[in-house]
Design a protein around this motif. Sequence first.
Motif, PDB file in Angstrom:
ATOM      1  N   LEU A   1      -7.172  14.923  -4.789  1.00  0.00           N
ATOM      2  CA  LEU A   1      -8.359  14.398  -4.346  1.00  0.00           C
ATOM      3  C   LEU A   1      -9.122  15.210  -3.025  1.00  0.00           C
ATOM      4  N   TRP A   2      -8.310  15.439  -1.947  1.00  0.00           N
ATOM      5  CA  TRP A   2      -8.788  16.132  -0.782  1.00  0.00           C
ATOM      6  C   TRP A   2      -9.275  17.661  -1.131  1.00  0.00           C
ATOM      7  N   GLU A   3      -8.368  18.114  -1.960  1.00  0.00           N
ATOM      8  CA  GLU A   3      -8.596  19.706  -2.215  1.00  0.00           C
ATOM      9  C   GLU A   3      -9.968  19.546  -3.117  1.00  0.00           C
TER      10      GLU A   3
ATOM     11  N   GLU B   1      15.031  10.239 -22.158  1.00  0.00           N
ATOM     12  CA  GLU B   1      16.036  10.020 -22.859  1.00  0.00           C
ATOM     13  C   GLU B   1      17.169   9.577 -22.124  1.00  0.00           C
ATOM     14  N   SER B   2      17.264  10.157 -21.090  1.00  0.00           N
ATOM     15  CA  SER B   2      18.559  10.083 -20.358  1.00  0.00           C
ATOM     16  C   SER B   2      18.481   9.449 -18.817  1.00  0.00           C
ATOM     17  N   TYR B   3      17.034   9.238 -18.500  1.00  0.00           N
ATOM     18  CA  TYR B   3      16.976   8.909 -17.140  1.00  0.00           C
ATOM     19  C   TYR B   3      15.791   7.802 -17.097  1.00  0.00           C
ATOM     20  N   LYS B   4      16.038   6.796 -16.139  1.00  0.00           N
ATOM     21  CA  LYS B   4      14.963   5.753 -15.712  1.00  0.00           C
ATOM     22  C   LYS B   4      14.215   6.215 -14.542  1.00  0.00           C
ATOM     23  N   VAL B   5      13.033   5.894 -14.385  1.00  0.00           N
ATOM     24  CA  VAL B   5      12.078   6.196 -13.198  1.00  0.00           C
ATOM     25  C   VAL B   5      12.598   4.899 -12.268  1.00  0.00           C
ATOM     26  N   LEU B   6      12.721   5.397 -11.013  1.00  0.00           N
ATOM     27  CA  LEU B   6      12.898   4.639  -9.873  1.00  0.00           C
ATOM     28  C   LEU B   6      11.634   4.499  -9.205  1.00  0.00           C
ATOM     29  N   GLY B   7      10.866   5.501  -8.696  1.00  0.00           N
ATOM     30  CA  GLY B   7       9.482   5.562  -7.935  1.00  0.00           C
ATOM     31  C   GLY B   7       8.942   6.436  -8.322  1.00  0.00           C
ATOM     32  N   VAL B   8       7.399   6.359  -8.042  1.00  0.00           N
ATOM     33  CA  VAL B   8       6.740   7.566  -7.753  1.00  0.00           C
ATOM     34  C   VAL B   8       5.529   7.258  -6.841  1.00  0.00           C
ATOM     35  N   GLU B   9       5.393   8.136  -5.818  1.00  0.00           N
ATOM     36  CA  GLU B   9       4.837   7.948  -4.686  1.00  0.00           C
ATOM     37  C   GLU B   9       3.665   9.160  -4.485  1.00  0.00           C
ATOM     38  N   GLY B  10       2.386   8.914  -3.848  1.00  0.00           N
ATOM     39  CA  GLY B  10       1.513   9.967  -3.829  1.00  0.00           C
ATOM     40  C   GLY B  10       1.734  10.593  -2.451  1.00  0.00           C
TER      41      GLY B  10
ATOM     42  N   TYR C   1      -6.606  10.005  11.926  1.00  0.00           N
ATOM     43  CA  TYR C   1      -5.359  10.271  11.055  1.00  0.00           C
ATOM     44  C   TYR C   1      -4.342   9.025  11.051  1.00  0.00           C
ATOM     45  N   GLN C   2      -4.199   8.361  12.302  1.00  0.00           N
ATOM     46  CA  GLN C   2      -3.354   6.956  12.255  1.00  0.00           C
ATOM     47  C   GLN C   2      -3.803   5.939  11.300  1.00  0.00           C
ATOM     48  N   PHE C   3      -5.172   6.013  11.183  1.00  0.00           N
ATOM     49  CA  PHE C   3      -5.844   5.015  10.242  1.00  0.00           C
ATOM     50  C   PHE C   3      -5.503   5.352   8.813  1.00  0.00           C
ATOM     51  N   LEU C   4      -5.699   6.851   8.495  1.00  0.00           N
ATOM     52  CA  LEU C   4      -5.438   7.315   7.056  1.00  0.00           C
ATOM     53  C   LEU C   4      -3.907   7.180   6.931  1.00  0.00           C
ATOM     54  N   LYS C   5      -3.051   7.171   7.773  1.00  0.00           N
ATOM     55  CA  LYS C   5      -1.528   7.032   7.725  1.00  0.00           C
ATOM     56  C   LYS C   5      -1.186   5.851   7.156  1.00  0.00           C
ATOM     57  N   LYS C   6      -1.826   4.754   7.945  1.00  0.00           N
ATOM     58  CA  LYS C   6      -1.471   3.489   7.464  1.00  0.00           C
ATOM     59  C   LYS C   6      -1.925   3.060   6.175  1.00  0.00           C
ATOM     60  N   LYS C   7      -3.108   3.438   5.814  1.00  0.00           N
ATOM     61  CA  LYS C   7      -3.564   3.274   4.519  1.00  0.00           C
ATOM     62  C   LYS C   7      -2.728   3.951   3.266  1.00  0.00           C
ATOM     63  N   GLU C   8      -2.331   5.172   3.723  1.00  0.00           N
ATOM     64  CA  GLU C   8      -1.533   5.858   2.924  1.00  0.00           C
ATOM     65  C   GLU C   8      -0.022   5.047   2.576  1.00  0.00           C
ATOM     66  N   ASP C   9       0.436   4.868   3.671  1.00  0.00           N
ATOM     67  CA  ASP C   9       1.688   4.097   3.559  1.00  0.00           C
ATOM     68  C   ASP C   9       1.763   2.945   2.701  1.00  0.00           C
TER      69      ASP C   9
ATOM     70  N   TRP D   1      -1.719   2.691  -8.108  1.00  0.00           N
ATOM     71  CA  TRP D   1      -2.851   3.383  -9.088  1.00  0.00           C
ATOM     72  C   TRP D   1      -4.076   3.317  -8.502  1.00  0.00           C
ATOM     73  N   PRO D   2      -4.688   4.440  -8.267  1.00  0.00           N
ATOM     74  CA  PRO D   2      -4.530   5.760  -8.802  1.00  0.00           C
ATOM     75  C   PRO D   2      -4.181   6.825  -7.943  1.00  0.00           C
ATOM     76  N   TRP D   3      -3.783   6.259  -6.495  1.00  0.00           N
ATOM     77  CA  TRP D   3      -3.272   6.994  -5.279  1.00  0.00           C
ATOM     78  C   TRP D   3      -1.975   7.770  -5.662  1.00  0.00           C
ATOM     79  N   LYS D   4      -1.111   7.106  -6.372  1.00  0.00           N
ATOM     80  CA  LYS D   4       0.101   7.798  -6.560  1.00  0.00           C
ATOM     81  C   LYS D   4      -0.026   9.265  -7.628  1.00  0.00           C
TER      82      LYS D   4
END
Length: 273
Positions: A164-166, A213-222, A243-251, A257-260
Amino acid sequence: MTNGITITSTNETDASTAFSRQSVIFDEIYSSNTIVNYKRARVRQHVLQYLAPNSSILELNSGTGEDALFFAKNGHRVHATDISTGMQQVLRQKTEAYRDLISTEICSFTQLAQLQNQGPFDHIFSNFGGLNCTGELDKVLLSFDQLLKPGGKVTLVVIPGFCLWETLLVFKGKFKTAFRRFFSSKGRTAHIEGTYFKCFYYSSLFIINTLKESYKVLGVEGLCTIVPPSYIEGFAEKHPKAYQFLKKKEDKLKSSWPWKFMGDYFIISLEKK
Protein backbone atom coordinates in the motif's frame (compact mmCIF):
# COMPACT_ATOMS: atom_id res chain seq x y z
CA MET A 1 31.64 -23.92 -7.09
CA THR A 2 31.63 -22.53 -3.52
CA ASN A 3 32.73 -24.79 -0.66
CA GLY A 4 31.57 -27.79 -2.63
CA ILE A 5 28.20 -26.23 -3.50
CA THR A 6 27.54 -25.71 -7.21
CA ILE A 7 25.64 -22.50 -7.88
CA THR A 8 23.55 -23.08 -11.00
CA SER A 9 21.47 -19.89 -11.08
CA THR A 10 23.04 -16.79 -12.63
CA ASN A 11 20.60 -14.67 -10.64
CA GLU A 12 21.72 -16.26 -7.36
CA THR A 13 25.34 -15.69 -8.31
CA ASP A 14 24.62 -12.02 -9.03
CA ALA A 15 22.71 -11.64 -5.76
CA SER A 16 25.61 -13.27 -3.91
CA THR A 17 28.04 -10.80 -5.48
CA ALA A 18 25.81 -7.83 -4.61
CA PHE A 19 25.37 -8.77 -0.96
CA SER A 20 29.03 -9.71 -0.54
CA ARG A 21 29.94 -6.21 -1.70
CA GLN A 22 27.42 -4.70 0.71
CA SER A 23 28.39 -6.91 3.66
CA VAL A 24 31.13 -4.62 4.98
CA ILE A 25 28.70 -1.66 5.29
CA PHE A 26 25.42 -3.53 5.80
CA ASP A 27 25.22 -3.09 9.57
CA GLU A 28 26.34 0.52 9.33
CA ILE A 29 23.52 1.28 6.89
CA TYR A 30 20.70 -0.47 8.72
CA SER A 31 21.50 -0.92 12.42
CA SER A 32 20.46 2.60 13.41
CA ASN A 33 17.34 2.73 11.23
CA THR A 34 14.35 2.98 13.59
CA ILE A 35 11.90 1.23 11.27
CA VAL A 36 14.38 -1.55 10.43
CA ASN A 37 14.71 -2.15 14.16
CA TYR A 38 10.90 -2.14 14.48
CA LYS A 39 10.70 -4.77 11.72
CA ARG A 40 13.33 -6.96 13.40
CA ALA A 41 11.53 -6.76 16.73
CA ARG A 42 8.22 -7.70 15.09
CA VAL A 43 9.73 -10.69 13.29
CA ARG A 44 11.54 -11.93 16.40
CA GLN A 45 8.42 -11.59 18.53
CA HIS A 46 6.52 -13.63 15.95
CA VAL A 47 9.16 -16.39 15.87
CA LEU A 48 9.63 -16.60 19.64
CA GLN A 49 6.01 -17.58 20.20
CA TYR A 50 6.71 -20.81 18.28
CA LEU A 51 10.12 -21.72 19.75
CA ALA A 52 10.45 -24.21 22.56
CA PRO A 53 13.48 -23.75 24.87
CA ASN A 54 16.81 -24.80 23.33
CA SER A 55 15.39 -25.11 19.82
CA SER A 56 17.56 -25.81 16.78
CA ILE A 57 17.05 -23.30 13.95
CA LEU A 58 18.11 -23.47 10.32
CA GLU A 59 18.43 -19.88 9.15
CA LEU A 60 18.39 -19.17 5.42
CA ASN A 61 19.95 -15.98 3.97
CA SER A 62 21.33 -15.20 7.43
CA GLY A 63 23.17 -12.05 6.33
CA THR A 64 25.53 -10.54 8.88
CA GLY A 65 24.08 -12.61 11.72
CA GLU A 66 21.90 -10.11 13.58
CA ASP A 67 19.07 -12.62 14.01
CA ALA A 68 21.38 -15.56 14.62
CA LEU A 69 22.94 -13.63 17.50
CA PHE A 70 19.54 -12.74 18.92
CA PHE A 71 18.33 -16.33 18.96
CA ALA A 72 21.65 -17.63 20.32
CA LYS A 73 21.47 -15.11 23.16
CA ASN A 74 18.03 -16.54 23.90
CA GLY A 75 19.49 -20.03 24.27
CA HIS A 76 18.73 -21.47 20.82
CA ARG A 77 21.14 -23.19 18.42
CA VAL A 78 21.35 -21.65 14.96
CA HIS A 79 22.82 -23.06 11.76
CA ALA A 80 23.24 -19.84 9.77
CA THR A 81 23.43 -20.29 6.00
CA ASP A 82 23.89 -17.84 3.17
CA ILE A 83 25.06 -17.88 -0.43
CA SER A 84 27.09 -14.68 0.12
CA THR A 85 30.68 -15.33 1.19
CA GLY A 86 31.00 -11.72 2.34
CA MET A 87 27.98 -11.93 4.61
CA GLN A 88 29.21 -15.23 6.06
CA GLN A 89 32.62 -13.73 6.81
CA VAL A 90 31.09 -10.81 8.73
CA LEU A 91 28.72 -13.21 10.53
CA ARG A 92 31.56 -15.45 11.70
CA GLN A 93 33.45 -12.46 13.06
CA LYS A 94 30.41 -11.15 14.92
CA THR A 95 29.37 -14.49 16.38
CA GLU A 96 32.79 -15.73 17.53
CA ALA A 97 31.73 -15.61 21.19
CA TYR A 98 28.70 -17.81 20.42
CA ARG A 99 30.33 -20.45 18.24
CA ASP A 100 29.00 -23.18 20.56
CA LEU A 101 25.48 -22.09 19.56
CA ILE A 102 25.99 -20.70 16.04
CA SER A 103 27.36 -22.74 13.15
CA THR A 104 27.72 -21.47 9.58
CA GLU A 105 27.62 -22.88 6.09
CA ILE A 106 27.71 -21.34 2.62
CA CYS A 107 24.78 -22.75 0.69
CA SER A 108 22.09 -21.62 -1.72
CA PHE A 109 18.56 -22.14 -0.40
CA THR A 110 17.71 -23.74 -3.76
CA GLN A 111 20.22 -26.51 -2.97
CA LEU A 112 19.38 -27.39 0.62
CA ALA A 113 19.72 -31.09 -0.17
CA GLN A 114 23.48 -30.42 -0.37
CA LEU A 115 23.71 -28.93 3.14
CA GLN A 116 26.37 -30.68 5.20
CA ASN A 117 24.24 -30.12 8.30
CA GLN A 118 20.90 -31.77 7.54
CA GLY A 119 19.54 -31.36 11.06
CA PRO A 120 16.78 -32.23 11.49
CA PHE A 121 15.81 -28.83 12.88
CA ASP A 122 12.96 -27.56 15.05
CA HIS A 123 12.52 -24.40 12.98
CA ILE A 124 13.45 -23.01 9.55
CA PHE A 125 13.68 -19.23 9.37
CA SER A 126 14.23 -16.71 6.57
CA ASN A 127 14.05 -12.96 7.15
CA PHE A 128 13.62 -9.78 5.11
CA GLY A 129 12.85 -11.10 1.65
CA GLY A 130 15.95 -13.20 1.07
CA LEU A 131 13.76 -15.82 -0.61
CA ASN A 132 12.62 -13.20 -3.12
CA CYS A 133 15.99 -13.62 -4.83
CA THR A 134 14.84 -16.89 -6.40
CA GLY A 135 12.28 -17.61 -9.08
CA GLU A 136 12.08 -21.16 -7.73
CA LEU A 137 10.47 -20.61 -4.33
CA ASP A 138 8.30 -23.70 -4.77
CA LYS A 139 11.48 -25.82 -5.06
CA VAL A 140 12.86 -24.25 -1.89
CA LEU A 141 9.65 -24.79 0.07
CA LEU A 142 9.34 -28.43 -0.96
CA SER A 143 12.88 -29.13 0.24
CA PHE A 144 12.00 -28.24 3.86
CA ASP A 145 10.46 -31.61 4.72
CA GLN A 146 13.74 -33.52 4.94
CA LEU A 147 15.25 -30.83 7.19
CA LEU A 148 12.47 -30.50 9.78
CA LYS A 149 11.55 -32.68 12.70
CA PRO A 150 7.94 -33.90 12.93
CA GLY A 151 5.93 -30.94 14.17
CA GLY A 152 8.74 -28.60 13.11
CA LYS A 153 7.88 -25.05 12.12
CA VAL A 154 8.76 -22.60 9.36
CA THR A 155 8.76 -18.78 9.54
CA LEU A 156 9.38 -16.80 6.36
CA VAL A 157 9.44 -13.03 5.83
CA VAL A 158 8.64 -12.43 2.17
CA ILE A 159 8.05 -9.43 -0.12
CA PRO A 160 4.56 -9.59 -1.69
CA GLY A 161 3.36 -8.28 -5.04
CA PHE A 162 1.50 -5.33 -3.53
CA CYS A 163 2.46 -2.75 -0.90
CA LEU A 164 0.00 0.00 0.00
CA TRP A 165 2.65 2.53 1.02
CA GLU A 166 4.68 1.88 -2.11
CA THR A 167 1.70 2.35 -4.40
CA LEU A 168 0.85 5.66 -2.69
CA LEU A 169 4.22 7.01 -3.84
CA VAL A 170 2.51 7.63 -7.19
CA PHE A 171 1.16 10.83 -5.62
CA LYS A 172 4.75 11.99 -5.13
CA GLY A 173 5.53 11.35 -8.77
CA LYS A 174 7.61 8.26 -8.03
CA PHE A 175 5.91 6.17 -10.70
CA LYS A 176 8.69 3.63 -11.17
CA THR A 177 8.78 2.77 -7.47
CA ALA A 178 5.00 2.89 -7.09
CA PHE A 179 4.40 0.31 -9.82
CA ARG A 180 7.54 -1.82 -9.66
CA ARG A 181 5.70 -4.80 -8.15
CA PHE A 182 2.94 -4.71 -10.77
CA PHE A 183 3.07 -7.19 -13.68
CA SER A 184 6.25 -8.70 -12.24
CA SER A 185 5.67 -12.42 -12.80
CA LYS A 186 9.12 -12.69 -14.41
CA GLY A 187 10.80 -10.67 -11.69
CA ARG A 188 11.99 -7.08 -11.40
CA THR A 189 15.57 -5.90 -11.55
CA ALA A 190 17.14 -4.89 -8.24
CA HIS A 191 20.42 -2.97 -7.92
CA ILE A 192 22.86 -3.21 -4.99
CA GLU A 193 26.48 -2.05 -4.96
CA GLY A 194 26.78 -1.90 -8.74
CA THR A 195 25.35 -5.38 -9.32
CA TYR A 196 21.97 -6.14 -10.89
CA PHE A 197 19.82 -9.17 -10.12
CA LYS A 198 16.15 -10.07 -10.23
CA CYS A 199 13.69 -9.91 -7.35
CA PHE A 200 10.55 -12.06 -7.52
CA TYR A 201 7.36 -11.32 -5.57
CA TYR A 202 5.18 -13.94 -3.88
CA SER A 203 1.86 -14.03 -2.06
CA SER A 204 1.18 -15.83 1.19
CA LEU A 205 -1.36 -17.90 -0.77
CA PHE A 206 1.41 -19.19 -3.03
CA ILE A 207 3.32 -20.49 -0.01
CA ILE A 208 0.19 -21.94 1.62
CA ASN A 209 -0.86 -23.76 -1.57
CA THR A 210 2.65 -25.11 -2.21
CA LEU A 211 2.86 -26.61 1.29
CA LYS A 212 -0.81 -27.46 1.94
CA GLU A 213 -0.30 -31.23 1.72
CA SER A 214 2.22 -31.37 4.55
CA TYR A 215 1.86 -28.14 6.56
CA LYS A 216 -0.81 -26.20 8.40
CA VAL A 217 -0.78 -22.41 8.68
CA LEU A 218 -0.07 -20.98 12.13
CA GLY A 219 -0.28 -17.29 11.28
CA VAL A 220 0.15 -14.55 8.69
CA GLU A 221 0.98 -10.92 9.53
CA GLY A 222 1.54 -7.84 7.41
CA LEU A 223 4.80 -6.00 8.11
CA CYS A 224 5.07 -2.29 7.31
CA THR A 225 1.45 -2.20 6.25
CA ILE A 226 0.48 0.86 8.27
CA VAL A 227 3.97 1.79 9.47
CA PRO A 228 5.85 3.13 6.41
CA PRO A 229 8.64 1.02 4.85
CA SER A 230 12.18 1.71 6.04
CA TYR A 231 13.22 3.15 2.65
CA ILE A 232 11.01 6.19 3.37
CA GLU A 233 14.02 7.62 5.14
CA GLY A 234 13.76 9.46 8.42
CA PHE A 235 9.99 9.12 8.82
CA ALA A 236 10.14 7.92 12.43
CA GLU A 237 12.62 10.64 13.39
CA LYS A 238 10.82 13.47 11.56
CA HIS A 239 7.34 12.44 12.70
CA PRO A 240 7.76 10.63 16.06
CA LYS A 241 4.13 11.04 17.20
CA ALA A 242 2.75 9.85 13.87
CA TYR A 243 5.18 6.91 13.90
CA GLN A 244 4.08 5.82 17.38
CA PHE A 245 0.41 6.14 16.36
CA LEU A 246 0.90 4.10 13.17
CA LYS A 247 2.91 1.48 15.04
CA LYS A 248 0.09 0.95 17.55
CA LYS A 249 -2.42 0.64 14.71
CA GLU A 250 -0.28 -1.89 12.87
CA ASP A 251 0.36 -3.96 15.97
CA LYS A 252 -3.43 -4.14 16.44
CA LEU A 253 -4.35 -4.88 12.81
CA LYS A 254 -1.32 -6.84 11.57
CA SER A 255 -3.20 -10.16 11.30
CA SER A 256 -6.47 -8.71 10.02
CA TRP A 257 -7.85 -8.56 6.50
CA PRO A 258 -6.91 -6.68 4.35
CA TRP A 259 -3.89 -5.37 6.24
CA LYS A 260 -2.01 -8.65 6.37
CA PHE A 261 -1.92 -8.66 2.56
CA MET A 262 -0.80 -5.03 1.98
CA GLY A 263 2.56 -4.68 3.69
CA ASP A 264 6.08 -4.14 2.42
CA TYR A 265 6.56 -7.72 3.71
CA PHE A 266 4.43 -10.45 5.21
CA ILE A 267 5.43 -12.89 7.96
CA ILE A 268 4.08 -16.41 7.61
CA SER A 269 4.52 -19.38 9.94
CA LEU A 270 3.56 -22.98 9.21
CA GLU A 271 3.82 -26.28 11.09
CA LYS A 272 4.77 -29.62 9.60
CA LYS A 273 1.90 -32.08 10.01
